[in-house]
Design a protein around this motif. Structure first.
Motif, PDB file in Angstrom:
ATOM      1  N   LEU A  65      20.512 -26.671  46.387  1.00 19.25           N
ATOM      2  CA  LEU A  65      19.674 -25.468  46.477  1.00 19.25           C
ATOM      3  C   LEU A  65      18.523 -25.786  47.402  1.00 19.25           C
ATOM      4  O   LEU A  65      17.663 -26.603  47.078  1.00 19.25           O
ATOM      5  N   SER A  66      18.520 -25.155  48.544  1.00 21.65           N
ATOM      6  CA  SER A  66      17.586 -25.553  49.590  1.00 21.65           C
ATOM      7  C   SER A  66      16.880 -24.353  50.180  1.00 21.65           C
ATOM      8  O   SER A  66      17.504 -23.340  50.498  1.00 21.65           O
ATOM      9  N   ILE A  67      15.591 -24.474  50.305  1.00 21.94           N
ATOM     10  CA  ILE A  67      14.810 -23.509  51.072  1.00 21.94           C
ATOM     11  C   ILE A  67      14.293 -24.280  52.287  1.00 21.94           C
ATOM     12  O   ILE A  67      13.627 -25.301  52.126  1.00 21.94           O
ATOM     13  N   HIS A 125      19.133 -29.795  55.594  1.00 17.88           N
ATOM     14  CA  HIS A 125      19.570 -28.447  55.210  1.00 17.88           C
ATOM     15  C   HIS A 125      20.791 -28.048  56.045  1.00 17.88           C
ATOM     16  O   HIS A 125      21.800 -27.560  55.509  1.00 17.88           O
ATOM     17  N   ALA A 126      20.703 -28.255  57.331  1.00 22.12           N
ATOM     18  CA  ALA A 126      21.819 -27.892  58.208  1.00 22.12           C
ATOM     19  C   ALA A 126      23.052 -28.729  57.908  1.00 22.12           C
ATOM     20  O   ALA A 126      24.185 -28.215  57.900  1.00 22.12           O
ATOM     21  N   ALA A 127      22.845 -30.007  57.635  1.00 21.78           N
ATOM     22  CA  ALA A 127      23.980 -30.894  57.361  1.00 21.78           C
ATOM     23  C   ALA A 127      24.678 -30.500  56.062  1.00 21.78           C
ATOM     24  O   ALA A 127      25.914 -30.574  55.961  1.00 21.78           O
ATOM     25  N   VAL A 128      23.907 -30.081  55.071  1.00 23.70           N
ATOM     26  CA  VAL A 128      24.530 -29.612  53.821  1.00 23.70           C
ATOM     27  C   VAL A 128      25.388 -28.387  54.103  1.00 23.70           C
ATOM     28  O   VAL A 128      26.516 -28.257  53.614  1.00 23.70           O
ATOM     29  N   ARG A 132      12.821 -18.195  46.682  1.00 28.86           N
ATOM     30  CA  ARG A 132      11.654 -18.970  46.271  1.00 28.86           C
ATOM     31  C   ARG A 132      12.118 -20.137  45.413  1.00 28.86           C
ATOM     32  O   ARG A 132      13.184 -20.105  44.804  1.00 28.86           O
ATOM     33  N   GLU A 133      11.262 -21.142  45.341  1.00 28.21           N
ATOM     34  CA  GLU A 133      11.676 -22.371  44.669  1.00 28.21           C
ATOM     35  C   GLU A 133      11.825 -22.202  43.155  1.00 28.21           C
ATOM     36  O   GLU A 133      12.609 -22.910  42.527  1.00 28.21           O
ATOM     37  N   GLY A 134      11.059 -21.283  42.562  1.00 25.24           N
ATOM     38  CA  GLY A 134      11.251 -21.027  41.141  1.00 25.24           C
ATOM     39  C   GLY A 134      12.663 -20.563  40.848  1.00 25.24           C
ATOM     40  O   GLY A 134      13.271 -20.951  39.835  1.00 25.24           O
ATOM     41  N   GLU A 135      13.200 -19.741  41.722  1.00 27.07           N
ATOM     42  CA  GLU A 135      14.604 -19.341  41.615  1.00 27.07           C
ATOM     43  C   GLU A 135      15.507 -20.570  41.700  1.00 27.07           C
ATOM     44  O   GLU A 135      16.455 -20.706  40.922  1.00 27.07           O
ATOM     45  N   SER A 136      15.222 -21.417  42.664  1.00 26.76           N
ATOM     46  CA  SER A 136      16.049 -22.618  42.849  1.00 26.76           C
ATOM     47  C   SER A 136      16.143 -23.414  41.561  1.00 26.76           C
ATOM     48  O   SER A 136      17.228 -23.852  41.152  1.00 26.76           O
ATOM     49  N   VAL A 137      15.000 -23.606  40.926  1.00 25.48           N
ATOM     50  CA  VAL A 137      14.951 -24.410  39.701  1.00 25.48           C
ATOM     51  C   VAL A 137      15.787 -23.759  38.601  1.00 25.48           C
ATOM     52  O   VAL A 137      16.572 -24.426  37.915  1.00 25.48           O
ATOM     53  N   ALA A 138      15.640 -22.441  38.430  1.00 23.67           N
ATOM     54  CA  ALA A 138      16.363 -21.763  37.352  1.00 23.67           C
ATOM     55  C   ALA A 138      17.862 -21.728  37.634  1.00 23.67           C
ATOM     56  O   ALA A 138      18.679 -21.899  36.715  1.00 23.67           O
ATOM     57  N   ILE A 139      18.246 -21.496  38.867  1.00 29.27           N
ATOM     58  CA  ILE A 139      19.676 -21.523  39.219  1.00 29.27           C
ATOM     59  C   ILE A 139      20.237 -22.923  38.975  1.00 29.27           C
ATOM     60  O   ILE A 139      21.326 -23.082  38.407  1.00 29.27           O
ATOM     61  N   ALA A 140      19.475 -23.936  39.379  1.00 30.39           N
ATOM     62  CA  ALA A 140      19.935 -25.311  39.171  1.00 30.39           C
ATOM     63  C   ALA A 140      20.092 -25.615  37.685  1.00 30.39           C
ATOM     64  O   ALA A 140      21.055 -26.284  37.276  1.00 30.39           O
ATOM     65  N   LEU A 155      21.414 -30.355  43.246  1.00 37.42           N
ATOM     66  CA  LEU A 155      20.293 -31.079  43.844  1.00 37.42           C
ATOM     67  C   LEU A 155      19.341 -30.049  44.448  1.00 37.42           C
ATOM     68  O   LEU A 155      19.777 -29.145  45.168  1.00 37.42           O
ATOM     69  N   LEU A 156      18.065 -30.198  44.146  1.00 39.53           N
ATOM     70  CA  LEU A 156      17.053 -29.310  44.712  1.00 39.53           C
ATOM     71  C   LEU A 156      16.462 -29.946  45.956  1.00 39.53           C
ATOM     72  O   LEU A 156      16.060 -31.117  45.935  1.00 39.53           O
ATOM     73  N   LEU A 157      16.427 -29.181  47.024  1.00 42.35           N
ATOM     74  CA  LEU A 157      15.829 -29.630  48.277  1.00 42.35           C
ATOM     75  C   LEU A 157      14.690 -28.665  48.591  1.00 42.35           C
ATOM     76  O   LEU A 157      14.933 -27.528  49.012  1.00 42.35           O
TER      77      LEU A 157
END
Lengths: 168, 196
Positions: free
Chosen positions: A23-25, A34-37, A50-58, A69-71
């Protein structure tokens, strides 16, 4: 000037540790990773708003048996505070995070004013009792491996602070 | 507008093996109609992020529908979630938006009165969106809509974003702050997820 870590090598490490989703912003430090992923067929890239979304999705991914993995950048770490508290620290979900350390280069060079994003990053991680490693330079990708092991052992979030921009 | 407990009863009667994620007032009333090992109480896990958690869960468990009872106030706290869902939402995600136009849990303060949640979802790209391009937006005004559409929603590909105007005239049970970590342990056990 110290070289940054290789995005290609980091991808190899991420894959070897069994991560399924990233999960990358995008941010300046991690844009090449990010591009390599996105180019890797074995990793699923999700780009939330937003990163809060990233955390909850993760957290949901982990609860369902995946290994995310959070980036994120340190500014995004700060944005995600409530989600990190509620979806990571409180419920003991071992979120793994690579955190771009915005402001590191300027602080290292003694440029003023010091970026407050640099100043508060370590203090914030310590306040949350989130263990972290520092990835500073081309070598040292084993910091990701140590962070992963720490999260598994503690069942809590753990982070790697990425001090320099990823390079190809 | 539907009485919320009637809505919960109607959905519980049709629900089989789906995960059901609840947050805010739904965490208080859904347990009155459902005691299921795949019920997950998201209360206090993160403001506005119940559907994000549900999206992650659904992405990890594509064999099973994941229903999220989400509040309209919670959606306003993370509107970007709609955009993310419109791009990455898996086919097995069902978000049921309880539209009561208040922050009910904390005192009933009104939401901005002119917000159109269906229009927001359209603008985010939910219709025809999601990971597989099968996203659907609906608005259910009556219990008949639930009986008619829910069985299809639980079998056809989504993600589904369904706005349901509700009111509540029944007393709310007291808030229960059960152990957060145990909730996750129980959910993973119910899903058959091993440690990793």
């Amino acid at each position: 000037m110290t070289a940054g870590p290789s995005a290609a090598a980091a991808i190899g490490m991420i894959r070897s540790l069994g991560f399924t989703h990233v999960l990358s912003i995008p941010d300046s430090e991690s844009r090449l990773l990010h591009a390599a992923v996105g180019d890797d067929p074995d990793l699923e890239l999700i780009v939330p708003c937003r990163e809060g979304e990233s955390v909850a999705i993760a957290a949901g991914l982990w609860a369902g048996g995946a290994k995310p993995l959070l980036l994120i950048q340190n500014t995004g770490l700060m944005e995600s505070g409530d989600a990190l508290r509620g979806c990571g620290i409180g419920p003991e979900i071992p979120l793994r995070m690579l955190v771009g350390w915005r402001g590191f280069a300027g602080a290292e060079a003694g440029r003023l004013p010091i970026d407050s994003a640099y100043t508060y990053t370590e203090a914030l991680l310590r306040a949350w009792s989130i263990p972290y490693e520092i990835l500073d330079g081309a070598d040292g990708l084993d910091a990701i491996e140590r962070m992963d092991a720490t999260a598994a052992q503690t069942h809590l979030p753990a982070a790697v602070l990425v001090a320099r921009r990823f390079e190809p | 507008m539907i009485e919320r407990m009637d809505l919960f009863r109607a959905v519980a009667a049709l629900r089989t093996d789906e995960v059901v994620v609840t947050t805010m007032t739904a965490t208080l009333q859904w347990p009155l109609v459902s005691q299921h090992p795949l019920d997950f109480d998201f209360l206090a896990f993160g403001m506005g992020h119940a559907s994000d958690f549900g999206m992650g869960l659904a992405s990890a468990r594509p064999e099973r529908k994941v229903i999220v009872w989400k509040g309209d106030g919670g959606l306003l706290m993370s509107l970007g979630s709609l955009v993310t869902m419109a791009r990455y939402g898996p086919a097995n995600l069902v978000v049921l938006l309880l539209e009561n136009r208040t922050y009910e849990m904390v005192g009933g303060q009104p939401l901005p009165p002119s917000v159109d949640f269906v229009a927001l979802a359209h603008a985010a790209g939910m219709e025809g969106g999601g990971r597989d391009g099968s996203g659907r937006i609906e608005r259910w005004e009556a219990l008949d809509d639930v009986d008619r559409r829910l069985p299809e929603v639980l079998t056809e590909p989504g993600p589904h974003f369904i706005v349901i105007p509700v009111h509540n005239s029944e007393p709310l049970p007291p808030v229960s702050h059960s152990d957060h970590a145990q909730r996750v342990v129980d959910l993973r056990a119910a899903l058959g997820v091993s440690e990793r």
